[in-house]
Write a protein that holds these residues in place. Sequence first.
Motif, mmCIF file in Angstrom:
data_model
loop_
_atom_site.group_PDB
_atom_site.id
_atom_site.type_symbol
_atom_site.label_atom_id
_atom_site.label_comp_id
_atom_site.label_asym_id
_atom_site.label_seq_id
_atom_site.Cartn_x
_atom_site.Cartn_y
_atom_site.Cartn_z
ATOM 1 N N LEU A 112 -3.687 -1.505 9.119
ATOM 2 C CA LEU A 112 -2.399 -0.824 9.232
ATOM 3 C C LEU A 112 -1.863 -0.826 10.654
ATOM 4 O O LEU A 112 -0.649 -0.897 10.866
ATOM 5 N N GLU B 240 -1.043 8.885 -2.801
ATOM 6 C CA GLU B 240 -1.073 7.845 -1.780
ATOM 7 C C GLU B 240 -2.475 7.253 -1.596
ATOM 8 O O GLU B 240 -3.480 7.863 -1.942
ATOM 9 N N ASP B 241 -2.518 6.055 -1.034
ATOM 10 C CA ASP B 241 -3.794 5.391 -0.753
ATOM 11 C C ASP B 241 -4.396 5.876 0.552
ATOM 12 O O ASP B 241 -5.620 5.903 0.714
ATOM 13 N N ASP C 60 -0.423 -4.242 10.984
ATOM 14 C CA ASP C 60 0.826 -4.345 10.237
ATOM 15 C C ASP C 60 1.987 -3.696 10.979
ATOM 16 O O ASP C 60 3.139 -4.138 10.865
ATOM 17 N N HIS D 155 5.122 -1.794 3.112
ATOM 18 C CA HIS D 155 4.378 -0.704 2.494
ATOM 19 C C HIS D 155 5.339 0.336 1.918
ATOM 20 O O HIS D 155 6.492 0.442 2.346
ATOM 21 N N GLU D 156 4.862 1.106 0.948
ATOM 22 C CA GLU D 156 5.638 2.195 0.375
ATOM 23 C C GLU D 156 5.247 3.489 1.079
ATOM 24 O O GLU D 156 4.082 3.890 1.037
ATOM 25 N N TRP E 60 5.851 0.614 9.116
ATOM 26 C CA TRP E 60 5.105 0.284 7.894
ATOM 27 C C TRP E 60 6.044 -0.077 6.749
ATOM 28 O O TRP E 60 5.762 -0.984 5.973
ATOM 29 N N MET F 129 0.832 -1.182 0.000
ATOM 30 C CA MET F 129 0.000 0.000 0.000
ATOM 31 C C MET F 129 0.877 1.246 0.000
ATOM 32 O O MET F 129 1.964 1.241 0.582
ATOM 33 N N LYS F 130 0.407 2.308 -0.635
ATOM 34 C CA LYS F 130 1.123 3.575 -0.639
ATOM 35 C C LYS F 130 0.594 4.454 0.490
ATOM 36 O O LYS F 130 -0.585 4.800 0.499
ATOM 37 N N ILE F 131 1.483 4.799 1.421
ATOM 38 C CA ILE F 131 1.089 5.549 2.601
ATOM 39 C C ILE F 131 1.853 6.859 2.657
ATOM 40 O O ILE F 131 3.082 6.875 2.584
ATOM 41 N N LYS G 18 12.093 1.485 0.796
ATOM 42 C CA LYS G 18 10.639 1.470 0.901
ATOM 43 C C LYS G 18 10.065 2.819 1.310
ATOM 44 O O LYS G 18 8.844 2.957 1.444
#
Length: 210
Positions: free
Chosen positions: A167, A59-60, A170, A24-25, A19, A1-3, A46
């Motif tokens: 999240l 981003e998501d 995670d 995650h990115e 993360w 996921m893009k955070i 990352k």
Amino acid sequence: MKIGILGAGMIGGTVGRLWAEAGHEVTFGVRHPERLRSMLSGLGGKAVAGSAIDAVAGEDVVLAAIPFRAWPGVAAEIAAALGDKVLLDATVPDPPRDGAASGDAGLARKDGVAFAVARLLPRAKLVRAFSTVMWTTLQSQAHRVGDRIGIPLAGDDEEAVALAVRLVSDAGFDPVVVGPLSQARRFDPGTSVFDSGMSGREVRAALGEA
């Protein structure tokens, strides 16, 4: 996921690292991206650093970990790019640092911190998250064996809350869904679970969610 993460200080930097380590990115949005080179070098490619807009536009989901007094300016800057994305808000009013913005007459009104932020970004799917635990605890207790540290969550959008649950897990903690955004005041500063280091089980018991 893009955070995207607004801020790379104690909370933002710690959670962002967790993360990134989870795969995650991460994009940190800060005023001086060049100052994060050392931190980024240890995250295996990352994570990157850019502007606040960089941390929002592509981003998501976005985590806000900025000084509370900065919210009006930051909200105005990111509102268009953020739109109706999920916004995890970890900001906490601190009177010595934030001054008038932390009082009832400022942003943090009597109906709770969450609604002060929601008023500034009404389109965002807001979830209060990572707002109750010291960064040192987040840093040292992530993924611990046994009962994990509890992270209370509150938000009105079910899908946004479900994303926050994922999240938080995670990052190595126990997500505790407290209810809609109106319930976020139950874990605001001054409550029994704030800055307590409680496990998820203890948080649920304290808030009557067990």
